[in-house]
Design an enzyme around this catalytic site. Structure first.
Site, PDB file in Angstrom:
ATOM      1  N   SER A 167      39.162  12.368  62.820  1.00 35.01           N
ATOM      2  CA  SER A 167      39.023  13.081  61.550  1.00 35.01           C
ATOM      3  C   SER A 167      40.234  13.976  61.343  1.00 35.01           C
ATOM      4  CB  SER A 167      37.747  13.927  61.553  1.00 35.01           C
ATOM      5  OG  SER A 167      37.857  14.982  62.504  1.00 35.01           O
ATOM      6  N   LYS A 168      40.209  14.734  60.259  1.00 35.12           N
ATOM      7  CA  LYS A 168      41.354  15.582  59.906  1.00 35.12           C
ATOM      8  C   LYS A 168      41.682  16.598  60.995  1.00 35.12           C
ATOM      9  CE  LYS A 168      40.830  15.256  54.878  1.00 35.12           C
ATOM     10  NZ  LYS A 168      40.540  15.997  53.634  1.00 35.12           N
ATOM     11  N   ARG A 169      40.681  16.991  61.758  1.00 33.53           N
ATOM     12  CA  ARG A 169      40.958  18.004  62.787  1.00 33.53           C
ATOM     13  C   ARG A 169      41.884  17.480  63.886  1.00 33.53           C
ATOM     14  NH1 ARG A 169      35.822  16.327  64.002  1.00 33.53           N
ATOM     15  NH2 ARG A 169      35.501  15.473  66.091  1.00 33.53           N
ATOM     16  N   GLY A 171      44.620  15.925  63.272  1.00 36.23           N
ATOM     17  CA  GLY A 171      45.964  15.788  62.698  1.00 36.23           C
ATOM     18  C   GLY A 171      45.969  14.763  61.586  1.00 36.23           C
TER      19      GLY A 171
END
Length: 469
Positions: A238-240, A242
């Site tokens: 996911s976005k966490r 990167g």
């Protein structure tokens, strides 16, 4: 049989890493078998689909070089076809109108959950004919009540699902629009899709789609459901973690060749080989060699591949990609060395193209200030004699070559009877603005001779101001 595969993203966001890998596997299987690759945009979710997302998908596919043979085809252009077939199923008694309200259905599901049962539509309107006039309704597919759906999956082997596990799927909403699962079935049939490669999150959809295909008398494609991609912490990517958008990797300075090579190895292998050209991927790719285990994303491995390709690809290819980063920084590279020359001296010193552009700006524009740490250490009064003499020696050169530049630097050190560092480091800071650069001879030769003299003057002025402050 002619192989036809497809990539069918929903335009509700960017082209993410998982989607790009699915697209790559579909594309490779088509190319490996002399088949066709179809790009289909599944935009029936009109409220969430955006033109921006459609463009992002097309841009991502273009950047990766995954060119489609057919498409892009948009589902919203095919509503007439879907409605025709829904009506056909109604006429044949293979679908029916359901007048159950959302509130009624929610109450049934709540009761089922309390009883520990799997929430499902109970088939209330399956055989009823007492249709209320002018009441809203959905259209549901009459799923078979007995037997099994058997999926022979290229990744997971045989998957067997009892029809008693499936309820009657909605194929048309109350507003008259067809639903995802029905559109997919019709599209795969009409487009002659022989092999469907998609994420494991679609496994639950597959038996429903197979039953609809059989009701329509359509052939059943072969399936390959690939596992999800995890972050390096073992959780779903996911976005966490990167960058998850493919184009974000371009923005951060990765080559598409590196991204493709990395993606193909996230779940597929050919012996112990790690580095693959696209031609090698096509030559060796098989759906049956895809692992059913989840793959963990490893940024360090991607960086390693990016460094490999920056150094091993033809300099012209790397330079073309590098040019984009200078353009993004609004730097004109026409007045300066060829970008292929920059690639030649910088490729083994950086991790990304963005980093390469960042540390090469001094070739195309004047730096504003010296790097503070480098200037404090190397632009001291003791460096003035070396800078003054090396400037004289450099400007006296009739031919501005790397060999002559190195000779001028050597002569300066010999004349002043000092080590090379006492000449080279102040000169490096003067010429580039920082204390880091490739070897001085290959660096200075890419700068204009007069420009080097002017930058040395700038350093001498800095030293003078330092003395007087």
């Amino acid at each position: 049989m002619s192989i036809v595969t497809r990539f069918a993203p929903s335009p509700t966001g960017y082209l993410h890493v998982g989607g790009a890998r699915t697209a790559l596997y579909s594309w490779l299987y088509a190319k490996a078998n002399g088949g066709q690759f179809v790009l289909r945009i599944e935009d029936t979710d009109i409220e969430r689909s955006t033109d921006e997302a459609k463009q992002a998908i097309l841009e991502g596919m273009e950047w990766l070089g995954l060119h489609h043979d057919v498409g892009p085809i948009y589902q919203t252009d095919r509503f007439t076809r879907y409605k025709e077939l829904i009506q056909q199923l109604l006429d044949e008694g293979k679908a029916y109108k359901c007048f159950m309200s959302v509130a009624e259905l929610d109450a049934i599901r709540e009761a089922q959950e309390k009883a520990g049962e799997k929430p499902r539509y109970p088939g209330t309107w399956r055989d009823r004919t007492d249709h209320p006039a002018d009441a809203p309704y959905v259209i549901r597919f009459k799923n078979p009540l007995d037997g099994d759906v058997v999926i022979t999956d290229h990744v997971r082997g045989e998957i067997r699902i009892s029809n008693t596990e499936l309820d009657d799927l909605i194929i048309q909403r109350t507003d008259g629009t067809p639903t995802y699962n029905f559109c997919v079935v019709v599209d795969d049939w009409d487009m002659g899709i022989t092999h469907v490669v998609r994420g494991e999150d679609h496994i639950n959809n597959t038996p429903r789609q197979i039953n609809i295909l059989e009701a329509l008398g359509a052939p059943i494609p072969e399936y390959a459901h690939v596992s999800m991609i995890l972050g390096d912490d073992g959780k779903k990517l996911s976005k966490r973690h990167g960058a998850v958008s493919v184009m974000q990797y371009r923005d951060e300075g990765y080559l598409p060749q590196a991204v493709l090579n990395y993606l193909v190895r996230l779940g597929w292998s050919h012996g112990d080989q790690e580095v693959f050209t696209v031609d090698e991927m096509v030559a060796h790719f098989s759906l049956d060699n895809i692992s059913k285990s989840a793959s963990a994303f490893n940024t360090e491995k991607l960086i390693w591949l990016n460094q490999h390709y920056m150094k091993s690809l033809p300099a012209e290819e790397v330079a073309d990609a590098l040019a984009w980063h200078f353009t993004q920084a609004d730097v004109n590279t026409n007045n300066g060395p060829a970008l292929t020359d920059i690639v030649a001296i910088q490729a083994d010193r950086v991790k990304t193209l963005k980093e390469m552009a960042d540390i090469s700006m001094y070739f195309y524009q004047e730096y504003d200030d010296f790097d503070e740490k480098a200037a404090k250490k190397h632009l001291r009064p003791v460096a003035r004699p070396a800078l003054e003499l090396v400037k004289t020696n450099l400007l006296a050169l009739n031919e501005w070559t790397a060999e002559n530049i190195q000779t001028a630097i050597n002569q300066t050190a010999e004349t002043l009877e000092v080590g090379m560092g006492k000449v080279g480091m102040p000169l490096r800071v003067a010429a580039t603005g920082s204390g880091n650069s490739p070897a001085l001879d290959v660096t200075l030769v890419l700068l204009d001779q007069t420009q080097v003299g002017q930058r040395i003057d700038k350093a001498l002025e800095f030293i003078a101001n330092r003395e007087n402050s």
